[in-house]
Design a protein around this motif. Structure first.
Motif, mmCIF file in Angstrom:
data_model
loop_
_atom_site.group_PDB
_atom_site.id
_atom_site.type_symbol
_atom_site.label_atom_id
_atom_site.label_comp_id
_atom_site.label_asym_id
_atom_site.label_seq_id
_atom_site.Cartn_x
_atom_site.Cartn_y
_atom_site.Cartn_z
ATOM 1 N N UNK A 243 -5.496 2.420 1.103
ATOM 2 C CA UNK A 243 -6.889 3.123 -0.272
ATOM 3 C C UNK A 243 -7.963 2.379 1.059
ATOM 4 N N UNK A 244 -8.559 3.388 1.786
ATOM 5 C CA UNK A 244 -10.031 2.996 1.522
ATOM 6 C C UNK A 244 -11.002 3.325 0.924
ATOM 7 N N UNK B 91 1.443 0.536 -11.214
ATOM 8 C CA UNK B 91 2.646 1.782 -11.754
ATOM 9 C C UNK B 91 4.102 1.588 -10.079
ATOM 10 N N UNK B 92 4.355 0.551 -9.945
ATOM 11 C CA UNK B 92 5.639 0.408 -9.516
ATOM 12 C C UNK B 92 5.054 0.664 -7.770
ATOM 13 N N UNK B 93 4.002 1.005 -7.286
ATOM 14 C CA UNK B 93 4.497 1.704 -5.738
ATOM 15 C C UNK B 93 4.518 -0.460 -4.641
ATOM 16 N N UNK B 94 5.660 0.036 -4.027
ATOM 17 C CA UNK B 94 6.004 -1.039 -3.153
ATOM 18 C C UNK B 94 4.789 -1.640 -2.280
ATOM 19 N N UNK B 95 4.266 -2.877 -2.861
ATOM 20 C CA UNK B 95 3.254 -3.780 -2.393
ATOM 21 C C UNK B 95 3.348 -3.266 -0.439
ATOM 22 N N UNK B 96 4.240 -3.294 -0.092
ATOM 23 C CA UNK B 96 4.636 -3.294 0.912
ATOM 24 C C UNK B 96 4.437 -2.138 1.837
ATOM 25 N N UNK B 97 3.780 -1.367 1.316
ATOM 26 C CA UNK B 97 4.394 0.169 2.045
ATOM 27 C C UNK B 97 2.018 0.328 1.846
ATOM 28 N N UNK B 98 1.426 -0.870 1.341
ATOM 29 C CA UNK B 98 -0.271 -0.475 0.917
ATOM 30 C C UNK B 98 -0.605 -1.582 1.370
ATOM 31 N N UNK B 99 -2.091 -0.444 2.215
ATOM 32 C CA UNK B 99 -3.195 -1.180 3.037
ATOM 33 C C UNK B 99 -4.046 -1.304 2.390
ATOM 34 N N UNK B 100 -4.926 -1.869 2.646
ATOM 35 C CA UNK B 100 -6.611 -2.048 1.763
ATOM 36 C C UNK B 100 -7.539 -1.819 2.695
ATOM 37 N N UNK B 101 -7.831 -1.020 2.776
ATOM 38 C CA UNK B 101 -9.694 -1.144 3.708
ATOM 39 C C UNK B 101 -10.787 -0.791 3.332
ATOM 40 N N UNK B 102 -11.915 -0.976 3.587
ATOM 41 C CA UNK B 102 -12.793 -0.618 3.284
ATOM 42 C C UNK B 102 -14.593 -0.434 4.714
ATOM 43 N N UNK B 103 -14.823 0.507 4.620
ATOM 44 C CA UNK B 103 -15.488 0.754 5.580
ATOM 45 C C UNK B 103 -17.420 1.139 4.857
ATOM 46 N N UNK B 104 -17.940 0.567 4.002
ATOM 47 C CA UNK B 104 -18.982 0.773 3.044
ATOM 48 C C UNK B 104 -19.689 1.947 3.171
ATOM 49 N N UNK C 235 -19.843 8.450 -2.078
ATOM 50 C CA UNK C 235 -19.029 7.300 -2.403
ATOM 51 C C UNK C 235 -17.514 7.868 -3.247
ATOM 52 N N UNK C 236 -16.835 7.499 -2.175
ATOM 53 C CA UNK C 236 -15.174 7.987 -2.434
ATOM 54 C C UNK C 236 -14.373 7.169 -1.725
ATOM 55 N N UNK C 237 -13.071 6.890 -3.102
ATOM 56 C CA UNK C 237 -11.925 6.390 -2.499
ATOM 57 C C UNK C 237 -11.372 7.592 -1.420
ATOM 58 N N UNK C 238 -10.378 6.973 -0.348
ATOM 59 C CA UNK C 238 -9.567 8.216 0.321
ATOM 60 C C UNK C 238 -8.274 7.574 0.941
ATOM 61 N N UNK C 239 -7.424 7.960 0.138
ATOM 62 C CA UNK C 239 -5.604 7.765 0.048
ATOM 63 C C UNK C 239 -5.078 8.063 1.631
ATOM 64 N N UNK C 240 -4.704 7.237 2.025
ATOM 65 C CA UNK C 240 -4.170 8.139 3.322
ATOM 66 C C UNK C 240 -2.560 7.734 3.029
ATOM 67 N N UNK C 241 -1.828 8.680 3.418
ATOM 68 C CA UNK C 241 -0.461 8.981 3.037
ATOM 69 C C UNK C 241 -0.008 9.299 4.866
ATOM 70 N N UNK C 242 0.381 7.867 5.378
ATOM 71 C CA UNK C 242 1.377 8.243 7.037
ATOM 72 C C UNK C 242 2.245 7.460 7.546
ATOM 73 N N UNK C 243 3.082 8.343 8.091
ATOM 74 C CA UNK C 243 4.065 7.430 8.620
ATOM 75 C C UNK C 243 4.419 5.896 8.583
#
Length: 266
Positions: A172-173, A209-222, A240-248
């Protein structure tokens, strides 16, 4: 007188002629013998040269045989190396194809769940990675990092897809425009705001929403990765946006490739 008395003149002349003839024949034979000896010596030298040349050819042939054997061995090794490289490339391509198939399934699920008609939600794929871009007006109030109720309904659809893919990670960026954030004691600047918005969404995904925390990454780009120049209110809103990147998961992806290659080598 004794000779004359013993041998007649006629016989003596015949003997003289015979002797001369014999001497001439002897001289002729001597010349021929010397010529033959000279020719023999020449032939012997030629034979010696031929023997030496023949031995050189034999030695060269042996060397060529050795070189040919080594060359054949090197060619065989090169072919084996090429075969191994081709095998690795083939296995890598198979793994990439498999990953791309899973990625395509994720995109299809997201588009059917989230919907593509909303102009404030964009879903696309770049280099095998799924990007979900959500305008901040769907997620937060201006200058805030509190997630709105409307945002939770959108995030619930994203969470469903992520929960169906436990081998994928979700980054989540947060991104802001270039208007400086006025610190309130908790947040100092746009960096803090972008990261705080990312962690706020992650808490909704993991806690609600019960997503596994181990699958989540926090990021900020200002404000440093704008989509468009920050030269109008409309463009600032896009940035002004949030980008969610789903990657293997990269480590699992390479483990999959390595496993495929080891399987082929058995």
């Amino acid at each position: 007188m004794l000779l004359t008395s013993c041998v007649s003149k006629k016989k003596y002349a015949d003997l003289e002629a015979k002797n001369k003839e014999t001497q001439d024949l002897l001289n002729t034979c001597t010349v021929k013998l010397n010529s033959c000896l000279e020719e023999k010596a020449g032939l012997s030298a030629t034979v010696a040269g031929l023997k030496e040349h023949n031995q050189t050819l034999i030695n060269t042939s042996k060397d060529m045989t050795i070189l040919s054997a080594k060359g054949a061995e090197n060619i065989e090794k090169a072919l084996e190396t090429i075969k191994e490289k081709d095998l690795k490339i083939s296995r890598m391509q198979d793994a990439l194809t498999k990953k791309d198939s899973v990625t395509l399934a994720v995109v299809t699920s997201l588009k059917s769940s989230v919907g593509i008609s909303d102009p404030d939600i964009e879903i696309n794929v770049e280099k095998g990675v799924v990007f979900i871009q959500i305008a901040d007006k769907l997620l937060f109030k201006s200058g805030s990092y509190d997630v709105t109720d409307k945002a939770k309904s959108v995030l619930a659809k994203v969470a469903k897809v992520v929960n169906d893919k436990p081998d994928f990670e979700c980054m989540v960026e947060g991104n802001t425009d270039d208007v400086p954030y006025i610190g309130n004691g908790v947040l100092l600047d746009n960096w803090d705001l972008s990261v705080k918005r990312s962690t706020a969404i992650i808490r909704v995904l993991s806690n609600d929403l019960k997503v596994n925390p181990a699958q989540l990454i926090a990021a900020g780009r200002s404000s440093y990765v704008p989509l468009v120049p920050n030269d109008s209110a409309e463009n600032k809103a896009k940035n002004r946006r949030t980008r969610i990147v789903v990657l293997p998961k990269i480590d699992q992806f390479y483990e999959m490739v390595e496993k495929e290659m080891k399987k082929q080598q058995k």
